[in-house]
Design an enzyme around this catalytic site. Structure first.
Site, PDB file in Angstrom:
ATOM      1  N   MET A  96      12.687  24.143   3.147  1.00  0.00           N
ATOM      2  CA  MET A  96      11.829  23.439   2.196  1.00  0.00           C
ATOM      3  C   MET A  96      12.647  22.607   1.211  1.00  0.00           C
ATOM      4  SD  MET A  96       8.876  24.918  -0.354  1.00  0.00           S
ATOM      5  CE  MET A  96       7.862  25.614   0.921  1.00  0.00           C
TER       6      MET A  96
ATOM      7  N   LYS B  16       0.848  -1.202   0.000  1.00  0.00           N
ATOM      8  CA  LYS B  16       0.000   0.000   0.000  1.00  0.00           C
ATOM      9  C   LYS B  16       0.883   1.252   0.000  1.00  0.00           C
ATOM     10  CE  LYS B  16      -0.266  -0.458   5.020  1.00  0.00           C
ATOM     11  NZ  LYS B  16      -1.003  -1.085   6.129  1.00  0.00           N
TER      12      LYS B  16
ATOM     13  N   TYR C 200      17.080  29.315   9.294  1.00  0.00           N
ATOM     14  CA  TYR C 200      15.882  29.980   9.806  1.00  0.00           C
ATOM     15  C   TYR C 200      15.820  29.945  11.329  1.00  0.00           C
ATOM     16  CZ  TYR C 200      13.825  30.030   5.102  1.00  0.00           C
ATOM     17  OH  TYR C 200      13.569  30.262   3.787  1.00  0.00           O
TER      18      TYR C 200
ATOM     19  N   ARG D 243     -10.249  -0.409  15.749  1.00  0.00           N
ATOM     20  CA  ARG D 243     -10.165   0.490  14.588  1.00  0.00           C
ATOM     21  C   ARG D 243     -11.101  -0.041  13.503  1.00  0.00           C
ATOM     22  NH1 ARG D 243      -4.421   1.128  11.531  1.00  0.00           N
ATOM     23  NH2 ARG D 243      -4.956  -1.047  11.048  1.00  0.00           N
TER      24      ARG D 243
END
Ligand SMILES: *Cc1c(COP(=O)(O)O)cnc(C)c1O
Length: 369
Positions: free
Chosen positions: A314, A40, A266, A136
């Site tokens: 990023m 998957k 940053y 679940r």
């Protein structure tokens, strides 16, 4: 990217031999059980078609989450049975399942009704899911015998496999694991199913003290181990020699020297304690490298581990290469792979290897090696 040409060297190398090797190892460790290769989420981020190609000869069936993922495999020509782990989300999917030999999990009343009231050209093999404590998906253990009988009596239904899923897989000491095993054994006895059972995933298969006493008649559902990652489990002695399949690589694109006291990136998160050589590497959170990685997270460059310094951007990260000789622009950094287990990066980022693997983004080319 659009035309299939990649100028940026950042890539995820996918080792086909490692996939085949891992699948064979799982087969050996699974004793007499059948193997369901779980592919998957685009083969846990490795590329579902490459993955399916590499393991098809070593597994008995594939598993994906939902029908769209299965149809991609059928379009590519794969003929092994495919289990849909979440089952069908609408009745319209049932004739497609019958046509393509897709085997839905039945975990929910609307799915049962759809099967009982459809007219299918050929019977479906289904996987009946029992909720033994994960809470679940699946039927309450007390409902299973009834649902099993309804399915058994329905001409739309062929083989039925009973399945459940551990909440604490690989932790045989956990009280819930024992309870789940007991409940699963009880529903198997009640329905008289002695083969076509499935409860173990990767961790349960490999845990030193098996969660289930025998795997005769079972299917093991293995995902993570196929990709060469040993599950994190409290049952420690997992010694199986898996080979990591993905190697995430990116080049150094800049180098600079900074003085003691200066900061990098940053938020000025990292401050140099000494005169430092900083390398900038062309991978960032838009590629799936986790933004949560703290200073000190290892990357592998020129044979050694060096630390991430400064916030992940990023498109880039910055690393401290002061202690390395002769780093050059163009040198390749391994973010995870054979030299640096993805699990260590996951731990640094406060997550699990599954998430890192399947979040490598589509702008990173998967390159089969
Ligand atoms: C994804 C999944 C698996 C595979 O688990 P791994 O830990 O990757 O081996 C097995 N069973 C179910 C129901 C799943 O959703």
């Amino acid at each position: 990217m659009g035309n299939g040409i990649h100028f940026r060297a950042t890539r995820a190398e996918i080792d086909r031999d490692a996939l085949a090797h891992n699948a064979q190892l799982i087969r050996e460790n699974a004793a007499g059980a059948k193997v369901l290769g779980v592919i998957k989420a685009d083969g846990y981020g490795h590329g579902v078609i490459s993955t399916a190609n590499a393991i098809a000869a070593h597994v008995d069936a594939f598993a994906v989450a939902f029908i769209d993922e299965a149809l991609q495999l059928r379009e590519a020509g794969f003929s092994l049975p495919i289990v849909l782990l979440e089952g069908c989300l609408s009745a319209a999917e049932l004739p497609i399942c019958a046509h393509h030999n897709l085997q839905p999990v039945v975990h929910e009343p609307s799915q049962l009704d759809a099967i009982l009231t459809s007219r299918l050209v050929r019977p479906l093999a289904v996987w009946l899911k029992v909720d033994t404590g994960m809470h679940r998906l699946g039927w309450h253990p007390q409902e299973v015998a009834r649902v099993y009988r309804e399915l058994e009596a329905c001409p739309n239904v062929g083989a039925i496999t009973l399945m459940s899923h551990y909440a604490n897989s690989g932790d045989s000491e956990h009280p819930l694991t024992q309870q789940q095993n007991d409940l699963f054994s009880a529903v198997c006895a009640e329905t008289a199913v002695t083969e076509s059972l499935s409860i173990a995933n990767s961790a349960a298969l490999l845990s030193s003290s098996k969660d289930f006493s025998t795997l005769d008649g079972h299917w093991v559902r293995t995902g993570l181990t196929l990709y060469g990652v040993a599950p994190r489990t409290p049952d420690r002695n997992i010694t199986i020699p898996l080979r990591p399949v993905m190697r995430l690589v990116a080049p150094v694109i800049a180098l600079r020297e900074i003085s003691a006291g200066e900061t990098v990136g940053y938020g000025s998160r990292w401050q140099a304690k000494r005169k430092s050589l900083i390398a900038t590497v062309a991978i960032g959170y838009a590629d799936g490298y986790p933004r949560h990685c703290p200073d000190g997270t290892p990357v592998y460059l020129n044979g050694v581990e060096v630390p991430l310094v400064g916030t992940v951007s990023m498109d880039m990260i910055t690393i401290d290469v002061t202690d390395l000789d002769a780093v050059q622009v163009g040198d390749e950094v391994e973010l995870w792979g054979p030299n640096l287990p993805v699990d260590r990066i996951a731990e640094a980022a406060g997550t699990i290897s599954y998430e890192l693997l399947c979040r490598v983004s589509s702008r990173v080319p998967r390159v089969e090696i």
